[in-house]
Design an enzyme around this catalytic site. Structure first.
Site, mmCIF file in Angstrom:
data_model
loop_
_atom_site.group_PDB
_atom_site.id
_atom_site.type_symbol
_atom_site.label_atom_id
_atom_site.label_comp_id
_atom_site.label_asym_id
_atom_site.label_seq_id
_atom_site.Cartn_x
_atom_site.Cartn_y
_atom_site.Cartn_z
ATOM 1 N N ASP A 55 31.774 27.502 16.231
ATOM 2 C CA ASP A 55 31.071 26.223 16.372
ATOM 3 C C ASP A 55 30.778 25.564 15.020
ATOM 4 O O ASP A 55 29.893 24.728 14.906
ATOM 5 C CB ASP A 55 29.784 26.371 17.198
ATOM 6 C CG ASP A 55 28.910 27.478 16.666
ATOM 7 O OD1 ASP A 55 29.286 28.089 15.639
ATOM 8 O OD2 ASP A 55 27.858 27.740 17.276
ATOM 9 N N ARG A 87 51.553 14.729 -15.908
ATOM 10 C CA ARG A 87 51.415 13.461 -15.193
ATOM 11 C C ARG A 87 50.191 12.758 -15.778
ATOM 12 O O ARG A 87 49.209 13.418 -16.127
ATOM 13 C CB ARG A 87 51.251 13.688 -13.680
ATOM 14 C CG ARG A 87 51.060 12.385 -12.893
ATOM 15 C CD ARG A 87 51.260 12.547 -11.376
ATOM 16 N NE ARG A 87 50.345 13.459 -10.733
ATOM 17 C CZ ARG A 87 50.630 14.677 -10.332
ATOM 18 N NH1 ARG A 87 51.843 15.171 -10.512
ATOM 19 N NH2 ARG A 87 49.729 15.436 -9.742
ATOM 20 N N TYR A 146 58.349 16.935 -15.191
ATOM 21 C CA TYR A 146 58.150 18.332 -14.768
ATOM 22 C C TYR A 146 59.415 19.110 -15.090
ATOM 23 O O TYR A 146 60.471 18.830 -14.525
ATOM 24 C CB TYR A 146 57.838 18.382 -13.263
ATOM 25 C CG TYR A 146 56.830 17.312 -12.850
ATOM 26 C CD1 TYR A 146 55.458 17.555 -12.912
ATOM 27 C CD2 TYR A 146 57.268 16.043 -12.474
ATOM 28 C CE1 TYR A 146 54.541 16.557 -12.585
ATOM 29 C CE2 TYR A 146 56.363 15.038 -12.141
ATOM 30 C CZ TYR A 146 55.007 15.302 -12.199
ATOM 31 O OH TYR A 146 54.111 14.308 -11.876
ATOM 32 N N ASP A 193 41.752 8.256 -7.821
ATOM 33 C CA ASP A 193 42.907 9.169 -7.874
ATOM 34 C C ASP A 193 43.402 9.195 -9.321
ATOM 35 O O ASP A 193 44.112 8.290 -9.740
ATOM 36 C CB ASP A 193 43.982 8.645 -6.905
ATOM 37 C CG ASP A 193 45.226 9.522 -6.879
ATOM 38 O OD1 ASP A 193 45.198 10.619 -7.458
ATOM 39 O OD2 ASP A 193 46.228 9.085 -6.271
ATOM 40 N N GLU A 216 51.328 6.311 -12.099
ATOM 41 C CA GLU A 216 51.304 7.754 -12.338
ATOM 42 C C GLU A 216 52.670 8.379 -12.601
ATOM 43 O O GLU A 216 53.126 9.227 -11.833
ATOM 44 C CB GLU A 216 50.643 8.456 -11.147
ATOM 45 C CG GLU A 216 51.195 8.070 -9.769
ATOM 46 C CD GLU A 216 50.564 8.900 -8.647
ATOM 47 O OE1 GLU A 216 50.582 10.137 -8.755
ATOM 48 O OE2 GLU A 216 50.065 8.306 -7.681
ATOM 49 N N HIS A 220 59.208 11.794 -8.263
ATOM 50 C CA HIS A 220 58.356 10.992 -7.364
ATOM 51 C C HIS A 220 58.303 9.548 -7.849
ATOM 52 O O HIS A 220 58.819 9.223 -8.918
ATOM 53 C CB HIS A 220 56.955 11.598 -7.235
ATOM 54 C CG HIS A 220 56.185 11.736 -8.521
ATOM 55 N ND1 HIS A 220 55.571 10.669 -9.142
ATOM 56 C CD2 HIS A 220 55.920 12.821 -9.299
ATOM 57 C CE1 HIS A 220 54.945 11.096 -10.232
ATOM 58 N NE2 HIS A 220 55.154 12.400 -10.363
ATOM 59 N N HIS A 248 52.374 19.518 -5.425
ATOM 60 C CA HIS A 248 51.164 19.562 -4.588
ATOM 61 C C HIS A 248 50.452 20.915 -4.697
ATOM 62 O O HIS A 248 49.917 21.427 -3.710
ATOM 63 C CB HIS A 248 51.516 19.257 -3.126
ATOM 64 C CG HIS A 248 51.926 17.836 -2.906
ATOM 65 N ND1 HIS A 248 52.601 17.413 -1.795
ATOM 66 C CD2 HIS A 248 51.756 16.736 -3.672
ATOM 67 C CE1 HIS A 248 52.834 16.109 -1.883
ATOM 68 N NE2 HIS A 248 52.338 15.677 -3.020
ATOM 69 N N GLU A 272 47.797 9.545 -14.653
ATOM 70 C CA GLU A 272 47.589 8.653 -13.502
ATOM 71 C C GLU A 272 46.308 7.860 -13.655
ATOM 72 O O GLU A 272 45.231 8.433 -13.842
ATOM 73 C CB GLU A 272 47.522 9.482 -12.209
ATOM 74 C CG GLU A 272 47.171 8.662 -10.983
ATOM 75 C CD GLU A 272 47.244 9.454 -9.676
ATOM 76 O OE1 GLU A 272 46.988 10.679 -9.702
ATOM 77 O OE2 GLU A 272 47.563 8.833 -8.639
ATOM 78 N N HIS A 331 51.121 4.195 -5.707
ATOM 79 C CA HIS A 331 50.902 3.859 -4.293
ATOM 80 C C HIS A 331 49.670 2.984 -4.232
ATOM 81 O O HIS A 331 48.873 2.944 -5.183
ATOM 82 C CB HIS A 331 50.704 5.144 -3.476
ATOM 83 C CG HIS A 331 49.727 6.112 -4.087
ATOM 84 N ND1 HIS A 331 48.370 5.993 -3.953
ATOM 85 C CD2 HIS A 331 49.911 7.196 -4.902
ATOM 86 C CE1 HIS A 331 47.763 6.969 -4.620
ATOM 87 N NE2 HIS A 331 48.674 7.709 -5.224
ATOM 88 N N ASP A 383 44.744 16.695 -11.230
ATOM 89 C CA ASP A 383 44.838 15.481 -10.410
ATOM 90 C C ASP A 383 43.657 15.541 -9.458
ATOM 91 O O ASP A 383 43.665 16.316 -8.496
ATOM 92 C CB ASP A 383 46.178 15.468 -9.663
ATOM 93 C CG ASP A 383 46.391 14.192 -8.860
ATOM 94 O OD1 ASP A 383 45.421 13.446 -8.631
ATOM 95 O OD2 ASP A 383 47.546 13.965 -8.441
ATOM 96 N N HIS A 420 46.350 7.300 -0.294
ATOM 97 C CA HIS A 420 47.607 6.558 -0.145
ATOM 98 C C HIS A 420 47.286 5.456 0.859
ATOM 99 O O HIS A 420 47.336 5.658 2.060
ATOM 100 C CB HIS A 420 48.735 7.461 0.368
ATOM 101 C CG HIS A 420 49.124 8.503 -0.633
ATOM 102 N ND1 HIS A 420 50.051 9.477 -0.385
ATOM 103 C CD2 HIS A 420 48.708 8.727 -1.906
ATOM 104 C CE1 HIS A 420 50.189 10.253 -1.457
ATOM 105 N NE2 HIS A 420 49.375 9.823 -2.387
HETATM 106 N N1 GLY Z 1 46.616 12.737 -5.671
HETATM 107 C C1 GLY Z 1 47.611 12.242 -4.815
HETATM 108 C C2 GLY Z 1 48.535 11.347 -5.514
HETATM 109 O O1 GLY Z 1 48.499 11.261 -6.720
HETATM 110 O O2 GLY Z 1 49.287 10.645 -4.897
HETATM 111 MN MN MN Z 2 48.241 9.103 -6.765
HETATM 112 MN MN MN Z 3 46.801 11.802 -7.914
#
Ligand code: GLY
Ligand code: MN
Ligand code: MN
Length: 435
Positions: free
Chosen positions: A36, A404, A387, A270, A383, A349, A242, A406, A353, A259, A360
């Site tokens: 629960d 990265r 890698y 983000d 971002e 990538h 991820h 961002e 976004h 991140d 997102h």
């Molecule tokens: N943290 C998710 C992204 O950078 O899209």
């Molecule tokens: Mn992002």
């Molecule tokens: Mn991110």
């Protein structure tokens, strides 16, 4: 937030865009974690966007107006319940909710099955977010069928189900001043978290210890949760896009990629920063870091009205690919590497976004087959990254470098505002704060 007029204004705009019919917009269900115990509750973004109401078990119904009658905004929510409130805490109940949140009518959620068929009678269309929850889709069909059952008494049943997310996504894409103010605050809290992470990190610590500093900073400043699971990735883990295990030991000589961003009043931040565990970049790390930073700066320069959604990505790619060639990671001309997509071995990538209530966020990236124009009020991330996994044809000093950078960017009339600018990203700044 005590002033709910922005939510009422959004309801009015949405109702004016409806072409007749009734919109039925539920908040998110509570989810059991085990036995629960529940997962921490998070309202549905569409529902919250139109109400500001944070309790579970609530549904907004909007009956579109006609030439003669204004639209009607109705909230269904949990009844007051003295016994449950002793256990679970305060709930508004329909009467108070109607006053505080500025609805036209309100009812107990237990009345939904009884009242909805009445609200749908003689309406042409139902607006709802189709296909997100099968059980919800079935309830909608069930209510429509109840109206159909009365057809012989002269009642007309809706003949169309329309996706309300098309209208709402377009509204959510353009942030108002009040939304930008919250996003600025969210980003500021997150930049403080990143600064604290840089100041705290030492070789021999574990990734989760740094994650704890991030969560501490979010909560300390009133942000109830991260906007997504934080990535705290040392060394080779940074090359797992991820990575969320966050349980490895941090080693001198490695980089740490973080991140992480908080959610505040329903809005996400983000942010990614990458820095050396021992406070000093190696020469190889510097080479890649400066390249990613230059790509990010080129992309941010393109994030302005008059350019399209894709222009920042193209700008970042140009810089990265030229850099990969200069560093002998890719061979041939920039055009040839872009054409063959050989750069995807190191950058797989896209460069960002939309950002808003969802990390997102809602909003189309193309319109009529073309990348859409950037306009004031849109908010996005920028971002780029790089890698490098261990492989034969890459010099060993580049192996396991994952970087990265961002930032959260709002498009303004003249260019952009970097909401997350307070998080250090120049090498000298980072090495300085880590001293
Ligand atoms: N943290 C998710 C992204 O950078 O899209
Ligand atoms: Mn992002
Ligand atoms: Mn991110």
């Amino acid at each position: 937030m005590k002033d709910f007029k922005h939510f009422a204004k959004r309801r009015e705009i949405f109702a004016a865009k409806m072409q007749g019919g009734v919109a039925i917009i539920p908040t998110a269900p509570e989810r059991l974690r085990n036995r629960d115990a529940h997962y921490p509750y998070r309202f549905d973004s569409y529902f919250y966007y139109l109400t500001g109401f944070k309790e579970p078990e609530a549904i907004l119904v909007i009956v579109a107006g006609t030439q003669d009658t204004p639209a009607k905004h109705i909230l269904f929510c949990r009844d007051k319940d003295v016994e449950r409130e002793i256990w679970d805490g305060f709930r508004y109940g329909p009467d108070a909710a109607k006053e505080v949140f500025g609805l036209d009518e309100s009812y107990a959620v237990s009345e939904l099955d009884k009242l909805l068929p009445k609200l749908l009678a003689d309406q042409t269309a139902v607006y709802t977010a189709i296909g997100q929850d099968t059980a919800w889709d079935q309830r909608i069909v069930g209510w429509i069928n109840k109206v159909r059952a009365q057809i012989r008494s002269g009642v007309q049943a809706p003949t169309e189900i329309r996706d309300c997310s098309l209208l709402l996504d377009e509204m959510r894409l353009f942030k108002g001043a009040e939304e930008l103010q919250i996003m600025r605050q969210a980003a500021t809290i997150s930049t403080q978290a990143h600064r604290l992470a840089m100041q705290t990190t030492r070789p021999g610590m574990f990734e989760y210890e740094i994650e704890a500093e991030l969560l501490y900073t979010f909560h300390k400043h009133g942000a109830p949760a991260p906007a997504y699971t934080s990535i705290v990735a040392g060394g080779a883990n940074a090359c797992v896009l991820h990575y969320i295990e966050n349980n490895a030991e941090l080693k001198a000589g490695d980089l740490l990629l973080i991140d992480a961003g908080c959610e505040l009043h329903g809005y996400a931040s983000d942010i990614t920063r990458t820095f050396p565990v021992n406070g000093k970049f190696t020469a190889a790390q510097k080479d890649i870091y400066q390249l990613v930073l230059a790509a990010q700066q080129a992309a941010i320069a393109k994030a302005k009205p008059g350019n399209t959604w894709n222009d920042p990505h193209q700008a970042a790619l140009q810089v990265l690919v030229q850099g990969f060639i200069d560093l002998n990671l890719c061979q041939g001309s920039v055009e040839a590497v872009l054409e063959s997509k050989d750069y995807k071995r190191f950058y797989m990538h896209r460069t960002g976004h939309w950002l808003g209530m969802d990390v997102h966020d809602a909003g189309e990236y193309k319109q009529n087959g073309e990348w859409r124009q950037l306009q004031p009020g849109m908010t996005l991330t920028v971002e780029p990254g790089c890698y490098i996994r261990p492989t034969d044809n890459v010099p060993e000093h580049f192996w396991n470098i994952g970087i990265r950078i961002e930032d959260d960017v709002a498009i303004t009339q003249t260019g952009n505002e970097i909401l997350s600018a307070a998080a250090p990203k120049e090498i000298t700044e980072i090495e300085g704060i880590m001293q």
